[in-house]
Design a protein around this motif. Structure first.
Motif, PDB file in Angstrom:
ATOM      1  N   THR A  87       0.631  -1.210   0.275  1.00 35.71           N
ATOM      2  CA  THR A  87      -0.123   0.161  -0.220  1.00 35.71           C
ATOM      3  C   THR A  87       0.884   1.466  -0.092  1.00 35.71           C
ATOM      4  N   LEU A 112      -2.928  -1.076  -8.263  1.00 33.60           N
ATOM      5  CA  LEU A 112      -4.411  -0.516  -7.523  1.00 33.60           C
ATOM      6  C   LEU A 112      -4.228   1.421  -7.638  1.00 33.60           C
ATOM      7  N   PRO A 114      -4.874   4.703  -5.822  1.00 34.32           N
ATOM      8  CA  PRO A 114      -5.228   5.392  -4.646  1.00 34.32           C
ATOM      9  C   PRO A 114      -7.093   6.046  -4.424  1.00 34.32           C
ATOM     10  N   THR A 116      -9.807   5.345  -6.220  1.00 34.60           N
ATOM     11  CA  THR A 116     -10.272   4.387  -6.153  1.00 34.60           C
ATOM     12  C   THR A 116     -10.860   3.758  -4.890  1.00 34.60           C
ATOM     13  N   VAL A 117      -9.767   3.531  -4.920  1.00 35.59           N
ATOM     14  CA  VAL A 117      -9.391   2.929  -3.095  1.00 35.59           C
ATOM     15  C   VAL A 117     -10.479   3.748  -2.280  1.00 35.59           C
ATOM     16  N   ALA A 121     -13.913   2.335  -0.452  1.00 37.30           N
ATOM     17  CA  ALA A 121     -14.109   2.326   1.003  1.00 37.30           C
ATOM     18  C   ALA A 121     -15.247   2.989   1.133  1.00 37.30           C
ATOM     19  N   LEU A 176     -11.024  -4.788  -6.253  1.00 39.51           N
ATOM     20  CA  LEU A 176     -11.033  -4.049  -5.051  1.00 39.51           C
ATOM     21  C   LEU A 176     -11.923  -4.303  -4.644  1.00 39.51           C
ATOM     22  N   LEU A 180     -10.997  -4.633  -0.565  1.00 38.11           N
ATOM     23  CA  LEU A 180     -11.876  -4.400   0.582  1.00 38.11           C
ATOM     24  C   LEU A 180     -12.175  -4.732   1.850  1.00 38.11           C
ATOM     25  N   LEU A 188      -6.252  -1.711   3.683  1.00 37.31           N
ATOM     26  CA  LEU A 188      -6.756  -1.224   2.373  1.00 37.31           C
ATOM     27  C   LEU A 188      -7.367   0.496   3.523  1.00 37.31           C
ATOM     28  N   GLN A 189      -8.021  -0.157   4.357  1.00 35.11           N
ATOM     29  CA  GLN A 189      -9.300   0.847   5.312  1.00 35.11           C
ATOM     30  C   GLN A 189      -7.932   1.580   6.001  1.00 35.11           C
TER      31      GLN A 189
END
Length: 305
Positions: A87, A112, A114, A116-117, A121, A176, A180, A188-189
């Motif tokens: 990450t 990935l 960030p 979009t994460v 989330a 993704l 999550l 990721l959170q």
């Protein structure tokens, strides 16, 4: 116990499908960029020597064989069906530990985004992760059949170029979301938890990656994220597996190595370009990291490629 057996059989079957999909593209040893910019495939038919490199934000999946990644003093061994989530940009030492011509190592890397994460989330009702002190910028986990299936469909989509522009983003989004919601979810959170110490450390790491040639003091980095120097070093080591200055040193030395290897620049010039004022210090720290002084190391690398 009885319910676990069908689940393992399902995962084994899906993993076999993924292996066939990867092998259709990666038919010989090498690293394969694909029509999906974020996705690359990798194959080796023999074990490899340890190699220093920089891992970016993404998830690596071993399809067959086994790979070892060392982050500072922490070692991650991951084999078929396991994934390694990164990450933040991390300097690591990696090599293939299990591979042969009949049973090659095969793996893939999916980068990935960030943003979009953060968006995904925010849209998901997820339980809050535990204490921030357990956060690591690298985490190992097994993949379940549903996530492996989504990855398989993404790889298979490469054979359908007409549909790829429309379906690839949907499959990447599904992967993704499943990350999550799965074992990697807490990592990721914590990355996207606004104002958390881990996020502030990751921001400092991103700044260092861009500005590593500048003179940097750990105390100044701590002040920039409103932490005391000791607290900042503690959180930085927890996230990156090394101190801020060790991280900076590895960024500089890996960049210097690439400059000498790819552009033919001499050691003195490379050291200055990456921020060293002392040639002797550069040579000493280079040899400590790579096992040989710059000239000998670059000669050895060229002879083995």
């Amino acid at each position: 116990m009885e319910a676990a057996q069908p689940a393992r059989q399902e995962e084994s079957g899906v993993l076999s499908n993924l292996a066939r999909a990867v092998e259709r593209i990666a038919q010989s040893d090498g690293d394969y960029l694909t029509a999906i910019p974020e996705l690359s495939l990798h194959r080796r038919s023999a074990t490899t020597e340890p190699m220093h490199c920089l891992y970016g934000f993404g998830v690596g999946i071993t399809v067959s064989g086994q790979k070892r990644v060392a982050l500072g003093e922490e070692v991650f061994d991951y084999s078929a069906g396991q994934s390694l989530l990164t990450t933040a940009d991390l300097p690591v030492v990696t090599h293939i530990t299990h591979a042969s011509p009949t049973q090659p190592f095969m793996g893939l890397m999916l980068r990935l985004d960030p943003r979009t994460v953060v968006q995904a989330a925010a849209e998901m009702a997820l339980p809050q992760p535990g204490k921030d002190s357990s956060y690591r910028a690298m985490s190992l986990g097994a993949l379940d059949a549903t996530l492996l299936g989504a990855v398989t469909r993404l790889v298979e989509l490469i054979d359908e170029p007409r549909l790829l522009p429309q379906l690839a983003p949907l499959l990447q989004r599904e992967i993704l979301v499943r990350l999550l919601a799965g074992r990697h979810g807490p990592q990721l959170q914590r990355l996207v938890a606004v104002g958390s110490p881990s996020q502030q450390v990751v921001q400092s790491m991103a700044w260092l990656k861009v500005n590593f040639t500048q003179p940097v003091l750990a105390d100044d980095l701590a002040a920039s994220v409103h932490m005391s120097p000791s607290t900042f070093r503690q959180h930085f080591r927890a996230v990156a597996g090394m101190s801020p200055m060790q991280y900076l040193k590895q960024l500089r030395l890996q960049e210097a190595r690439q400059l000498m290897l790819n552009q033919g620049i001499d050691a003195g010039t490379a050291g200055v370009r990456v921020g060293y004022e002392s040639a002797s210090q550069f040579s000493r720290e280079y040899a400590r990291l790579f096992g040989a002084p710059p000239l000998r190391d670059i000669r050895r690398m060229r002879e083995t490629t």
